[in-house]
Design an enzyme around this catalytic site. Structure first.
Site: not given
Length: 289
Positions: A75-76, A148-149, A176, A188-190
């Site tokens: 994905d990167g 993405n974010d 954080d 992803a991160y979410s």
């Protein structure tokens, strides 16, 4: 596919060792009358990690008359291609050679679909993007955009954040940090931070706190035309940073205002298979019958 148009092949040389898959796809497309060019972006360093004898072209230059980008990696790699192509409308077909590869349409065993690419038998779907600005003393000092974010977080220390939607306070918490994601970025991160999975073709802004120190703080799913702003509160004075689509972290100072809102840009992704979003979630995120 018109012979006058070319297909850009955009490999991650660390994933596609020796460019084995890239060169294989290039041969298939050329046999079917398509022009191909292997590209990298300038910040990768031309020729970095590529086999001897292969001289890559500049991705941003080649986009002017390309019909499609095919990425080889995870994905990167798609995210890097999306940033380069965001202002051109050139669609992206991802072949996953990485880990989850949630945004990729094809796995390496799906190489037969390249015949459909050559014949023009594919669909293109659009994905919402976000614009981000940092304002300091009323002036924009930084602008970027994300597929993405956008992540605001501390440097291994708790930070104090106040989130607003169109100027109305949404929540105030210590933790954080926060992930501000598109539906494409919701897996992803979410998601890893406890946020919801949102269908990728939807248009929403997702706010997900990262390790909030208040149990009642949850994710918010906002309408796409909401203008989100983030400020550092006064409860804690630890350093804070911002990262866009997993890029380098940039320092945020107290008094800065981070604005995040729906972009006029879209990422266009090529679809060849009939796999549904729900099937992809099951396959990529580990569900089993």
């Amino acid at each position: 596919m018109s012979n006058r148009k070319k297909v850009i092949l955009y490999p991650n040389a660390e994933r596609d060792l020796g460019l084995e898959m890239t060169l294989r796809v290039s041969g298939m497309l050329k046999d079917r009358g398509c022009q191909t060019v292997i590209c990298q972006t300038p910040n990768e360093g031309f020729g970095c990690g590529l086999p001897p004898g292969i001289k890559p072209a500049n991705l941003e230059v080649e986009l002017s008359n390309a019909e499609m980008i095919i990425t080889f990696g995870g994905d990167g790699t798609i995210l890097r291609a999306a940033r380069a192509a965001a202002d051109t409308g050139v669609p992206i077909l991802g072949m996953n050679l990485g880990g989850k590869g949630f945004m990729a349409e094809l796995e390496s065993m799906d190489i037969g679909f390249i015949d459909d690419v050559a014949k023009g038998k594919y669909k293109v779907e659009s994905r919402m993007m976000l614009d981000v600005e940092i304002h300091r003393e009323g002036e924009a000092i930084y602008r970027d955009f994300a597929l993405n974010d956008v992540v605001v977080r501390g440097d291994n220390k708790v930070i104090d954040l106040i989130l607003f939607g169109d100027g109305q306070r949404i929540t105030h918490f210590s933790g954080d940090g926060v992930v501000i994601a598109t539906p494409a970025g919701s897996t992803a991160y979410s998601m890893a931070a406890g946020g919801p999975i949102v269908e990728e073709a939807a248009e929403n802004i997702i706010l997900t706190p990262i390790c909030a120190h208040v149990i009642e703080v949850k994710s918010f799913v906002l309408v796409s035309d909401r203008r989100v702003s983030v400020e550092l509160g006064n409860r804690r004075h630890n350093p804070a940073f911002i990262s866009v689509d997993g890029g380098d972290y940039r320092s945020v100072e107290r008094g800065d205002v981070i604005y995040v809102y729906k972009s006029e840009r879209y990422t266009h992704l090529v679809r060849l298979s009939n796999r549904s979003f729900y099937e992809k979630v099951s396959e990529k995120l580990g569900e089993r019958p």
